[in-house]
Scaffold this motif. Sequence first.
Motif, PDB file in Angstrom:
ATOM      1  N   PRO A  36       0.576  -1.442   0.406  1.00  0.00           N
ATOM      2  CA  PRO A  36      -0.373  -0.180   0.030  1.00  0.00           C
ATOM      3  C   PRO A  36       0.767   1.124  -0.189  1.00  0.00           C
ATOM      4  O   PRO A  36       1.825   1.830   0.929  1.00  0.00           O
ATOM      5  CB  PRO A  36      -1.179  -0.089   1.389  1.00  0.00           C
ATOM      6  N   GLY A  37       0.815   2.097  -1.060  1.00  0.00           N
ATOM      7  CA  GLY A  37       0.646   3.631  -1.099  1.00  0.00           C
ATOM      8  C   GLY A  37       2.385   3.247  -2.261  1.00  0.00           C
ATOM      9  O   GLY A  37       2.614   4.653  -2.901  1.00  0.00           O
ATOM     10  N   GLU A  38       2.304   2.013  -2.554  1.00  0.00           N
ATOM     11  CA  GLU A  38       3.241   2.274  -4.049  1.00  0.00           C
ATOM     12  C   GLU A  38       2.669   1.806  -5.068  1.00  0.00           C
ATOM     13  O   GLU A  38       1.375   1.660  -5.303  1.00  0.00           O
ATOM     14  CB  GLU A  38       3.844   0.590  -3.530  1.00  0.00           C
ATOM     15  N   SER A  39       3.246   1.902  -6.331  1.00  0.00           N
ATOM     16  CA  SER A  39       2.664   2.229  -7.787  1.00  0.00           C
ATOM     17  C   SER A  39       2.557   0.780  -8.190  1.00  0.00           C
ATOM     18  O   SER A  39       3.748   0.394  -8.685  1.00  0.00           O
ATOM     19  CB  SER A  39       3.011   3.155  -8.285  1.00  0.00           C
ATOM     20  N   ILE A  40       1.287   0.292  -8.072  1.00  0.00           N
ATOM     21  CA  ILE A  40       1.049  -1.079  -8.887  1.00  0.00           C
ATOM     22  C   ILE A  40       1.460  -0.868 -10.996  1.00  0.00           C
ATOM     23  O   ILE A  40       2.187  -1.625 -10.966  1.00  0.00           O
ATOM     24  CB  ILE A  40      -0.365  -1.530  -9.567  1.00  0.00           C
ATOM     25  N   GLN A  41       1.604   0.112 -11.138  1.00  0.00           N
ATOM     26  CA  GLN A  41       1.861   0.320 -12.645  1.00  0.00           C
ATOM     27  C   GLN A  41       2.707   0.470 -13.084  1.00  0.00           C
ATOM     28  O   GLN A  41       3.814  -0.367 -13.907  1.00  0.00           O
ATOM     29  CB  GLN A  41       1.243   2.089 -12.982  1.00  0.00           C
ATOM     30  N   LYS A  42       3.879   1.147 -12.131  1.00  0.00           N
ATOM     31  CA  LYS A  42       5.417   1.260 -11.865  1.00  0.00           C
ATOM     32  C   LYS A  42       6.311  -0.144 -11.735  1.00  0.00           C
ATOM     33  O   LYS A  42       7.072  -0.838 -12.462  1.00  0.00           O
ATOM     34  CB  LYS A  42       5.996   1.749 -10.632  1.00  0.00           C
ATOM     35  N   ALA A  43       5.346  -1.005 -10.989  1.00  0.00           N
ATOM     36  CA  ALA A  43       5.818  -2.655 -11.189  1.00  0.00           C
ATOM     37  C   ALA A  43       5.413  -3.399 -12.239  1.00  0.00           C
ATOM     38  O   ALA A  43       5.939  -4.211 -12.974  1.00  0.00           O
ATOM     39  CB  ALA A  43       5.226  -3.215  -9.591  1.00  0.00           C
ATOM     40  N   VAL A  44       4.091  -3.157 -12.495  1.00  0.00           N
ATOM     41  CA  VAL A  44       4.056  -4.274 -14.228  1.00  0.00           C
ATOM     42  C   VAL A  44       5.048  -3.307 -15.299  1.00  0.00           C
ATOM     43  O   VAL A  44       5.602  -4.238 -15.675  1.00  0.00           O
ATOM     44  CB  VAL A  44       2.597  -3.248 -14.090  1.00  0.00           C
ATOM     45  N   ASP A  45       4.767  -2.008 -15.368  1.00  0.00           N
ATOM     46  CA  ASP A  45       6.310  -1.259 -16.310  1.00  0.00           C
ATOM     47  C   ASP A  45       7.579  -2.098 -15.553  1.00  0.00           C
ATOM     48  O   ASP A  45       8.312  -2.040 -17.531  1.00  0.00           O
ATOM     49  CB  ASP A  45       6.779   0.109 -16.196  1.00  0.00           C
ATOM     50  N   ALA A  46       8.558  -2.440 -15.105  1.00  0.00           N
ATOM     51  CA  ALA A  46       9.544  -3.571 -14.756  1.00  0.00           C
ATOM     52  C   ALA A  46       9.483  -4.572 -15.120  1.00  0.00           C
ATOM     53  O   ALA A  46      10.335  -5.351 -15.604  1.00  0.00           O
ATOM     54  CB  ALA A  46       9.900  -2.840 -13.641  1.00  0.00           C
ATOM     55  N   ALA A  47       8.213  -5.029 -15.042  1.00  0.00           N
ATOM     56  CA  ALA A  47       8.108  -6.989 -15.200  1.00  0.00           C
ATOM     57  C   ALA A  47       8.461  -7.172 -16.515  1.00  0.00           C
ATOM     58  O   ALA A  47       7.981  -5.769 -17.902  1.00  0.00           O
ATOM     59  CB  ALA A  47       6.569  -7.033 -14.981  1.00  0.00           C
ATOM     60  N   ARG A  48       9.309  -8.222 -16.921  1.00  0.00           N
ATOM     61  CA  ARG A  48       8.886  -8.538 -18.236  1.00  0.00           C
ATOM     62  C   ARG A  48       8.529 -10.155 -17.983  1.00  0.00           C
ATOM     63  O   ARG A  48       7.848 -10.728 -17.179  1.00  0.00           O
ATOM     64  CB  ARG A  48      10.946  -9.260 -18.366  1.00  0.00           C
ATOM     65  N   SER A  49       8.269 -11.002 -19.722  1.00  0.00           N
ATOM     66  CA  SER A  49       6.802 -12.052 -19.465  1.00  0.00           C
ATOM     67  C   SER A  49       7.785 -13.590 -18.829  1.00  0.00           C
ATOM     68  O   SER A  49       9.170 -13.080 -18.397  1.00  0.00           O
ATOM     69  CB  SER A  49       7.586 -11.967 -21.527  1.00  0.00           C
ATOM     70  N   GLY A  50       6.584 -13.713 -18.247  1.00  0.00           N
ATOM     71  CA  GLY A  50       6.956 -14.622 -16.900  1.00  0.00           C
ATOM     72  C   GLY A  50       7.469 -14.380 -15.304  1.00  0.00           C
ATOM     73  O   GLY A  50       7.066 -14.956 -14.840  1.00  0.00           O
ATOM     74  N   ASP A  51       7.133 -13.000 -15.561  1.00  0.00           N
ATOM     75  CA  ASP A  51       7.434 -12.435 -13.926  1.00  0.00           C
ATOM     76  C   ASP A  51       6.090 -12.156 -13.235  1.00  0.00           C
ATOM     77  O   ASP A  51       5.235 -12.126 -14.212  1.00  0.00           O
ATOM     78  CB  ASP A  51       7.822 -10.476 -13.839  1.00  0.00           C
ATOM     79  N   THR A  52       5.496 -12.049 -12.246  1.00  0.00           N
ATOM     80  CA  THR A  52       4.211 -12.353 -11.260  1.00  0.00           C
ATOM     81  C   THR A  52       4.726 -10.784 -10.367  1.00  0.00           C
ATOM     82  O   THR A  52       5.340  -9.475 -10.049  1.00  0.00           O
ATOM     83  CB  THR A  52       4.105 -13.293 -10.312  1.00  0.00           C
TER      84      THR A  52
END
Length: 359
Positions: A36-52
């Motif tokens: 909470p308080g962190e960006s989901i979009q930022k994590a999605v942008d950093a993810a690569r195929s196979g990541d969760t």
Amino acid sequence: MTKRHIPYVACSTAVLGALLGAAPASADPQVHVVHPGESIQKAVDAARSGDTVLVQAGTYHESVEVTTSGITLRGVGPDTVLQPAADKAGSTEKAGKSCAGQGNGICVVGAKNQPVRGVTVADLTVTGFSKIGVVAVGADGLTVRAVTADKNGQWGIAEERSTRSVYRQDIARSNGDAGLFLANTITAEQGAADTGGTVLEQNRLEDNRIGITVRRLRNLTVKQNYITGNCAGVFVVGDENKPKTGALTVSHNLIERNNKYCAATARLPFLQGSGIILTGAEDTVVTHNVVGANSGASPLSGGIVLFKSFVGATSERNRISGNRLGGNGPADLVNQEAAKSSNVFQRNVCGASKPAGLC
């Protein structure tokens, strides 16, 4: 092998070992944890195929757009909640073509002629968006599992121009239109598209305008869903375009008490008391469903209804068989097509039909 070959083999093995040992850790699937308080979009942008991207319990005021194939966006259950973000002026969504700008919660979006593949969205709640909770456009092999989509202005969960999707164990309730809405394309008049075997199963659709809408699609299965408290349960929609909606299966669903009243729109009369409606569809199998206590005075009311579309498209070669119906009004089975049409009603257990003789 001669002695002079041994140093060469040993050297090659050493080089290969060094190369393997130097492989970056990022080659392995990664888990990006969001608190909470962190960006989901930022994590999605950093993810690569196979990541969760694993989103912890909490309320996140943002929309999320997924454009990378092969990633999983997963919460820890219903307590992982996405709601619209509020800007400084107090409005919940900004204008624009982004996921948030269009009033959507989670968008899975492929590029033109290049679908986004193998994305999973699971174990979270998406609520309060002005348009769609979860929407996929140009996706292949999408899975949406154990997602709750409620109180969104238009559709709970929707897709267009997508293939081989799986919607399983989702809850869509109190959305402005359909809980689950699947179409070939939303903005253009085109013939039905082949989904490649999309499956909607074990979902709960409640208190929406329509539980499930399938529009201009073929090769799709709707099975083992619980659909109640909507104005209409399942709506299979076709029109005059070719190919027609059809070659799909609606089976083993429990569809009861869909008696909410919904006012007429530019395209449809008022809705109330409809279990399963087929309009402008062909080669569709409706079988082994339990359809009960759906009752109303709409032209579309009844347990299982074949309705000639408002643009004149007929329903042809559909088979309604092995269903159990009771307490639906004006009748359990309603066939508004011509008496000598190619549609078949057989082995249904029911009390009354229009015209008589279908039970």
